[in-house]
Design a protein around this motif. Structure first.
Motif, short mmCIF file in Angstrom:
data_model
loop_
_atom_site.label_atom_id
_atom_site.label_comp_id
_atom_site.label_asym_id
_atom_site.label_seq_id
_atom_site.Cartn_x
_atom_site.Cartn_y
_atom_site.Cartn_z
N LEU A 224 0.83 -1.20 0.00
CA LEU A 224 0.00 0.00 0.00
C LEU A 224 0.87 1.25 0.00
N ASN A 225 0.37 2.27 -0.68
CA ASN A 225 1.03 3.57 -0.66
C ASN A 225 -0.04 4.64 -0.44
N ALA A 226 0.23 5.57 0.45
CA ALA A 226 -0.72 6.63 0.76
C ALA A 226 -0.17 7.97 0.30
N THR A 227 -1.08 8.81 -0.22
CA THR A 227 -0.74 10.20 -0.48
C THR A 227 -1.80 11.06 0.20
N THR A 228 -1.36 12.15 0.79
CA THR A 228 -2.29 13.03 1.49
C THR A 228 -1.61 14.37 1.74
N THR A 229 -2.36 15.29 2.28
CA THR A 229 -1.80 16.55 2.77
C THR A 229 -2.05 16.62 4.27
N LEU A 230 -0.97 16.69 5.03
CA LEU A 230 -1.06 16.81 6.49
C LEU A 230 -0.92 18.27 6.89
N PHE A 231 -1.72 18.68 7.86
CA PHE A 231 -1.59 20.01 8.45
C PHE A 231 -1.05 19.81 9.86
N LEU A 232 0.24 20.09 10.02
CA LEU A 232 0.95 19.80 11.26
C LEU A 232 1.33 21.11 11.94
N GLU A 233 0.83 21.28 13.17
CA GLU A 233 1.17 22.47 13.96
C GLU A 233 2.41 22.17 14.80
N VAL A 234 3.42 23.01 14.65
CA VAL A 234 4.65 22.87 15.43
C VAL A 234 4.71 24.04 16.42
N GLU A 235 4.62 23.72 17.70
CA GLU A 235 4.65 24.75 18.75
C GLU A 235 6.02 24.74 19.41
N MET A 236 6.77 25.82 19.16
CA MET A 236 8.11 25.94 19.70
C MET A 236 8.08 26.59 21.08
N LYS A 237 9.09 26.30 21.89
CA LYS A 237 9.18 26.92 23.21
C LYS A 237 9.50 28.41 23.10
N GLU A 238 10.18 28.80 22.01
CA GLU A 238 10.48 30.21 21.75
C GLU A 238 9.88 30.57 20.38
N PRO A 239 8.56 30.78 20.31
CA PRO A 239 7.92 31.01 19.01
C PRO A 239 8.37 32.28 18.31
N GLU A 240 8.96 33.20 19.06
CA GLU A 240 9.41 34.46 18.45
C GLU A 240 10.68 34.28 17.62
N VAL A 241 11.40 33.16 17.83
CA VAL A 241 12.63 32.90 17.08
C VAL A 241 12.28 32.16 15.80
N THR A 242 12.73 32.68 14.66
CA THR A 242 12.46 32.03 13.37
C THR A 242 13.38 30.83 13.21
N ARG A 243 12.77 29.67 13.02
CA ARG A 243 13.55 28.45 12.86
C ARG A 243 12.97 27.65 11.70
N SER A 244 13.83 26.87 11.06
CA SER A 244 13.37 25.97 10.00
C SER A 244 14.20 24.70 10.03
N MET A 245 13.64 23.65 9.45
CA MET A 245 14.31 22.36 9.49
C MET A 245 13.88 21.56 8.26
N GLN A 246 14.85 20.94 7.60
CA GLN A 246 14.49 20.06 6.48
C GLN A 246 14.58 18.61 6.93
N ILE A 247 13.45 17.92 6.76
CA ILE A 247 13.38 16.49 7.08
C ILE A 247 13.61 15.73 5.78
N THR A 248 14.60 14.87 5.77
CA THR A 248 14.91 14.10 4.56
C THR A 248 14.18 12.76 4.53
N ASN A 249 13.76 12.30 5.69
CA ASN A 249 13.09 11.00 5.79
C ASN A 249 12.25 11.02 7.07
N LEU A 250 11.05 10.45 7.01
CA LEU A 250 10.17 10.48 8.18
C LEU A 250 9.53 9.11 8.37
#
Length: 198
Positions: free
Chosen positions: A77-103
């Motif tokens: 089986l293979n699934a395709t979808t669009t996930l809406f994921l909320e990421v709540e940081m401890k310091e939301p005022e700091v701009t951060r980004s991250m690239q996930i290569t595999n999940l």
């Protein structure tokens, strides 16, 4: 004079690399400690078949049901979808980004691992709401070397009865993150919570 300019350029370059690495390490720590909440799923398809509104086997056309049954029994089986994921940081005022290569992900039903999968397309995460188009394998988890049909049966029965199954499910993720020194896989799974008020 020329050698001093080259030496100065090398020192500047090293300082940039070190500062970038420190920022990356800080971001990695922040994302590891963040709270993750699944806000929604849109357009969920299994092997190309839209299953968003399906509740019983009678909701599928014969060809769709046969195709999915074949893929299910061969664990293909293979699934395709669009996930809406909320990421709540401890310091939301700091701009951060991250690239996930595999999940890697797991779905537990009543505390038992039922479905697993891997998202191999890169995903860019930032603090706040992330809209993530994903494509993932879907595999039945194994219990003592056998596929966990019991957990999957429980899941499909709950869905077919139209019950709210959220309190019976746990969704967990284990990302591999791109860093300047190579990809780093988090050692433990992160539990994705439910949105507030759900």
């Amino acid at each position: 004079m020329k050698n001093s300019k080259i030496g100065f350029a090398i020192v500047v370059l090293l300082l940039i690399i070190v500062s970038f690495s420190c920022k990356q390490a800080s971001d990695l720590k922040a994302f590891t400690e963040a709270n993750y909440k699944l806000q929604g799923i849109e357009d969920l398809r299994l092997n190309g078949v839209d299953v968003t509104d399906k509740r019983t086997p009678f909701d599928f056309r014969t060809a769709e049901g046969d195709s999915l049954l074949s893929a299910f029994t061969t664990n293909n089986l293979n699934a395709t979808t669009t996930l809406f994921l909320e990421v709540e940081m401890k310091e939301p005022e700091v701009t951060r980004s991250m690239q996930i290569t595999n999940l890697e992900w797991q779905l537990l039903v009543d505390g038992k691992e039922t479905l697993t999968g891997t998202v191999e397309n890169p995903l860019d995460l930032q603090n706040g709401l992330n809209e993530l188009p994903v494509s993932s394998t879907v595999t039945l988890a194994e219990v003592e070397g056998l596929q966990n049909y019991e957990g999957f049966s429980t899941l499909t029965t709950l869905i077919a009865k139209g019950k709210d199954v959220r309190d019976r499910l746990v969704f967990r993720i284990k990302p591999t993150i791109k860093t300047p020194v190579g990809n780093v896989t988090l050692p433990d799974y992160i539990t994705v919570g439910q949105p507030a008020g759900s």
